[in-house]
Design a protein around this motif. Structure first.
Motif, short mmCIF file in Angstrom:
data_model
loop_
_atom_site.label_atom_id
_atom_site.label_comp_id
_atom_site.label_asym_id
_atom_site.label_seq_id
_atom_site.Cartn_x
_atom_site.Cartn_y
_atom_site.Cartn_z
N GLN A 178 56.36 -14.20 -29.87
CA GLN A 178 55.93 -14.34 -28.11
C GLN A 178 56.73 -15.89 -27.75
N LEU A 179 56.95 -17.18 -28.09
CA LEU A 179 57.68 -18.66 -27.82
C LEU A 179 58.79 -18.63 -28.17
N ASN A 180 58.58 -18.12 -29.14
CA ASN A 180 60.16 -18.03 -29.43
C ASN A 180 61.09 -18.59 -28.20
N PRO A 181 62.09 -19.38 -29.07
CA PRO A 181 62.90 -20.29 -27.15
C PRO A 181 63.70 -19.18 -26.95
N ASN A 186 64.42 -15.94 -22.35
CA ASN A 186 65.24 -14.47 -21.78
C ASN A 186 64.06 -14.31 -20.76
N ALA A 187 62.76 -14.13 -21.33
CA ALA A 187 62.18 -13.27 -20.01
C ALA A 187 61.78 -14.45 -18.77
N GLY A 205 56.38 -9.85 -14.64
CA GLY A 205 56.95 -10.09 -16.20
C GLY A 205 55.86 -11.30 -15.88
N ILE A 206 55.24 -11.49 -15.16
CA ILE A 206 54.17 -13.05 -15.14
C ILE A 206 53.14 -12.77 -15.38
N ARG A 244 63.62 -7.41 -19.60
CA ARG A 244 65.13 -7.75 -20.16
C ARG A 244 65.58 -7.53 -20.55
N MET A 245 65.38 -6.95 -21.51
CA MET A 245 66.51 -5.90 -21.91
C MET A 245 67.23 -4.20 -22.05
#
Length: 353
Positions: A178-181, A186-187, A205-206, A244-245
């Motif tokens: 989840q914390l992948n940059p 993107n999120a 989203g938040i 996002r997608m």
């Protein structure tokens, strides 16, 4: 495999050493008592020693085979104790019969002038031998089952420690995903782009991102959760990815109603779904349709995650962690597999009830 074989050999060797030393020590004690009482015969004492060791190891080893066959080692303490009291009586009775027969035959054939009637001999010695049998078999069974009970408790402590480490690793892997940059940027960029034109979607989203992070960071350390709770977390993740997608990610859930309150390893379903999105749908320009299904079976339930893609596209280390946790939690009775057929990759998880 070689290490396991070596451990089993060492365990069996210890068992036979304890049997030999224990019964030899008991027979030597009886010989010493006979020496103090007078009339000691070394040859007879040696015969008694050898026959004691052979016969009593035979009785107790037969009991051990019975215990292993009926899996008494796996019983909890209370049901085990209910079985031990009748077992002591049976072993003491076997000890009494064997001992009376052995002593009488040795005296009859090896002691000159011995002429006591067998019935008189039995009447004179049965009570004392039986009491000794109850005492000796109680001590033997206490030592045998106490040793294995202690081993089981230590094994459970070790397995619980392994589970805690595996769960922590799963939490870190999930949080890392989840914390992948790339994911996080993107999120946040998706949320940022919606702040002015779509404030409701931005707030949503938040909320989704915070819920995912909260569950990953602060959820309790129980190894299992309900399918309902795990599914809710997974749907939060999918909804955030869908922001996002957009149309590239479509998903549906087809699950039997009776499954929702059953237990499932924490972070297992989201691990399967995250792997499907990251290594399948996200790599496809057209995206894809992801299906989560759950079927209640007679002896367990199955969870599958299907998506278009190629099996060789890569599998995250989260799946490896999931397999390790399943092995520990369900003693190799749970099954996880991943396969591809006609361009559809399916990750399957079976959990026994």
């Amino acid at each position: 495999m070689l290490l396991l074989y070596s451990m089993k050999r060492k365990k069996h060797s210890l068992y036979w050493q304890c049997q030999l030393v224990g019964w030899t020590a008991a027979s030597l004690y009886w010989s010493f008592s006979g020496m103090l009482s007078g009339g000691f015969n070394f040859s007879l004492a040696l015969v008694h020693l050898v026959s004691d060791v052979i016969l009593y190891i035979g009785i107790t080893h037969l009991y051990r085979l019975f215990v292993l066959r009926n899996q008494w080692q796996q019983l909890a303490l209370k049901p085990l104790l209910k079985r031990l009291f009748p077992a002591i009586i049976v072993l003491a009775a076997a000890y009494t019969v064997v001992t009376l027969t052995k002593i009488y035959l040795i005296r009859f054939y090896l002691v000159p002038g011995f002429s006591q009637d067998v019935y008189d001999f039995i009447n004179a010695n049965t009570l004392g031998v039986a009491m000794a049998g109850v005492r000796l078999m109680s001590i033997w069974m206490l030592a045998y089952h106490g040793y294995h009970y202690a081993l089981r408790e230590m094994r459970l402590i070790q397995e619980n420690g392994q589970l805690q480490l595996a769960l922590k690793d799963a939490q870190l892997q999930n949080l890392s995903a989840q914390l992948n940059p790339h994911f996080l940027f993107n999120a946040l960029n998706t949320i940022k782009s919606m702040v002015i034109g779509q404030p409701a979607s931005a707030r949503r989203g938040i909320d989704l991102l915070s819920e995912i992070l909260r569950t990953s960071l602060y959820e309790d350390e129980h190894q299992e959760t309900t399918i309902h709770a795990e599914l809710a977390l997974t749907l939060d993740y999918l909804e955030l990815e869908q922001l996002r997608m957009e149309d590239r990610l479509q998903y549906e859930v087809v699950m039997d109603d009776g499954l929702r309150e059953l237990s499932i390893p924490r972070l297992s379903l989201i691990t399967m779904v995250e792997n499907a999105v990251k290594h399948g749908i996200a790599l496809n320009k057209q995206g894809g349709h992801l299906i989560i299904s759950g079927i209640l079976q007679e002896n367990g339930y199955g969870i599958t995650v299907s998506h278009p893609g190629k099996l060789g596209a890569g599998n995250g280390i989260g799946l490896k962690n999931l397999k390790e946790r399943l092995e520990i939690l369900y003693k190799n009775k749970a099954v996880f597999s991943i396969s591809e057929q006609q361009g559809i990759v399916t990750a399957s998880l079976f959990i026994p009830l």
